[in-house]
Write a protein that holds these residues in place. Structure first.
Motif, mmCIF file in Angstrom:
data_model
loop_
_atom_site.group_PDB
_atom_site.id
_atom_site.type_symbol
_atom_site.label_atom_id
_atom_site.label_comp_id
_atom_site.label_asym_id
_atom_site.label_seq_id
_atom_site.Cartn_x
_atom_site.Cartn_y
_atom_site.Cartn_z
ATOM 1 N N ASP A 12 42.230 30.942 78.986
ATOM 2 C CA ASP A 12 41.146 30.516 79.865
ATOM 3 C C ASP A 12 40.895 31.630 80.869
ATOM 4 O OD1 ASP A 12 40.841 27.961 78.695
ATOM 5 O OD2 ASP A 12 42.547 27.214 79.856
ATOM 6 N N THR A 61 36.324 32.045 70.530
ATOM 7 C CA THR A 61 37.615 31.477 70.894
ATOM 8 C C THR A 61 38.321 30.912 69.659
ATOM 9 O OG1 THR A 61 38.724 29.846 72.255
ATOM 10 C CG2 THR A 61 36.573 29.254 71.439
ATOM 11 N N ASP A 65 36.388 28.682 77.125
ATOM 12 C CA ASP A 65 37.433 29.673 77.388
ATOM 13 C C ASP A 65 37.013 30.722 78.403
ATOM 14 O OD1 ASP A 65 35.551 30.921 75.773
ATOM 15 O OD2 ASP A 65 37.044 32.206 74.800
#
Length: 479
Positions: free
Chosen positions: A342, A435, A386
């Protein structure tokens, strides 16, 4: 052995190598002079044998130095080799020139070997060891003193008190013998002191080099160089307010993942992840502020003012996403689970400088901008994205990015909700989210309780700064 000791050892090794190479040059000069001035072929052959043997010994010492290191022992062996050469030359002259039949033993005190000893001591001082000139001087004093005592007590020796007569070879002046020894010892002491000072300066230079290398662990090389050139001003307590971009990144689900792994594997995981991300940060001119467990705090525009820190941070975040994909490809090939991360980015004014005491300082960035960036990174979990950035980042970064407007989000410590955006890629390249984890469904997204303020997610290319809310597509509104 510490890094400073290793650097110092490398410096000493270079000094010993330079002294050995200079010694080869001196041997070549000695032989060349004898070729021009030799008295007999016998003398020339003996000088050639002595210089050739010394050169071979020097080459062997060079090979030993390159293969095994040990510069200190190599330096001492080279000093012993010098003593042998200095002792052998007068013997060759004595025999090769027929001085043994004409002058007698007093010839040894009239060769003026003092000059040669001084030159050899200077060469040995180049190795940055105060002991080397002292070894040469000590050996000369012992050999020359014992020889002088024996010759002065020989009834065949013509002793004179006239220095001029001694210099012209008509006799031996004890005062000149004493003066030779005093000169050699005095120069040796001066060289030892100078070498010690030079060695201390070399140690200081090594430590500065080590400090510069340490700076490069936190800053990009270009920024580290500018900090090093700034001198003490950079390391004084205090700070300045600058517009900086703050990037926080961490591994999604790291606590759960680390609980299932041995500690050594956890360290390996962090090392590989941090190495990949820090390389990207430095490549984009960012500053590594600190590691916080698995998390990374990065700043842009803190070490020096940046024209557009928001854009640099956004480019870095996208490059970090690509770096994670490469890391996961290697992990998959090794049979390891992929990682997810993240990233949160915010831009704004912050205090940049050194906090703490003069004895213990930490160069960092503090302020509400830092806190907000950390909470934006935490909001990635809420929105199932993310890479999430603030509206300020979008406004200042400029065009070229694909953005997804998220629902206004309450952040801890904020009195009003913040408009956040998920960054899915570069608009120019038409990238999409890469992601490695599936995005969470829209039903899981945390939104405001006020329905009028909540905006449905919609992916739209943003050609420039976003001045206000981006309308959702009609289909999404109808849904």
């Amino acid at each position: 052995m510490s890094e400073v000791d290793q650097l110092l050892l490398a410096r000493e090794k270079r000094g010993v190598r330079f002294a050995l190479v200079a010694r080869l040059g001196m041997l070549a000069i000695v032989f060349a002079l004898h070729v021009l001035l030799y008295h007999s072929v016998r003398e020339l052959v003996m000088v050639a044998a002595l210089c050739g043997g010394a050169a071979l010994g020097t080459l062997l010492l060079l090979i030993r130095l390159d293969r095994h290191g040990c510069p200190q022992m190599t330096g001492y062996l080279a000093a012993v080799l010098d003593v042998l050469v200095l002792s052998g030359l007068p013997v060759i002259w004595y025999i090769g020139t027929g001085a043994d039949q004409v002058v007698g033993p007093q010839f040894f005190l009239q060769t003026r070997m003092t000059v040669g000893v001084l030159m050899v001591m200077v060469v040995n001082a180049l190795a940055f060891r105060p002991a080397y000139p002292l070894v040469i001087a000590g050996a000369f004093t012992i050999i020359y003193g014992v020889l002088a005592g024996a010759i002065l007590n020989d009834p065949r020796t013509a002793i004179t008190t006239d220095p001029l007569a001694a210099m012209t070879g008509l006799g031996v002046a004890p005062r000149l013998v004493t003066a030779d020894i005093v000169i050699v010892l005095t120069v040796a002491l001066l060289l030892a002191v100078m070498t010690r000072v030079a060695r201390g300066m070399a140690v200081q230079a090594v430590r500065l080099q080590h400090a510069s290398d340490q700076l490069r662990r936190y800053f990009s090389p270009a920024v580290a160089a500018r900090i090093a050139e700034g001198g003490d001003d950079f390391f004084r307590p205090g700070g300045v307010v600058r517009e900086v971009a703050i990037l926080f990144a961490d591994i999604r689900g790291f606590t759960r993942l680390s609980a299932q792994m041995p500690p050594a594997d956890v360290l390996d995981l962090l090392r590989s992840y941090h190495a990949e991300m820090v390389a990207v940060v430095f490549a984009h001119g960012g500053t590594l502020d600190k590691f916080i467990g698995d998390a990374i705090m990065v700043t842009f525009g803190s070490a020096e003012p940046d024209v557009n820190p928001a854009r640099r941070a956004l480019e870095t975040a996208l490059a970090m996403r690509e770096a994670l994909d490469r890391l996961n490809a290697r992990r998959a090939a090794a049979g390891e689970v992929p990682l997810a991360q993240d990233i949160g980015v915010h831009v704004g004014p912050a205090l940049v400088g050194n906090i703490g005491t003069p004895e213990r300082l930490e160069h960092t960035v503090i302020g509400d901008t830092v806190n907000t960036a950390s909470r934006i990174e935490a909001a990635c979990k809420q929105h199932g994205r993310d890479l999430v950035v603030s509206d300020e980042v979008v406004m200042r970064a400029g065009d070229g990015f694909l953005l997804e407007r998220l629902a206004p989000t309450w952040l801890a410590g904020k009195s009003d909700p913040m408009q956040l955006y998920a960054v899915t890629g570069h608009a120019a390249r038409g990238d999409v989210t890469t992601t490695t984890r599936p995005l969470r469904p829209a039903a899981d997204i945390v939104t405001l309780p006020e329905p009028a303020a909540a905006v449905a997610p919609a992916s739209v290319p943003v050609p420039g700064p976003v001045p206000g809310p981006v309308p959702a597509p009609a289909a999404a509104t109808a849904a």
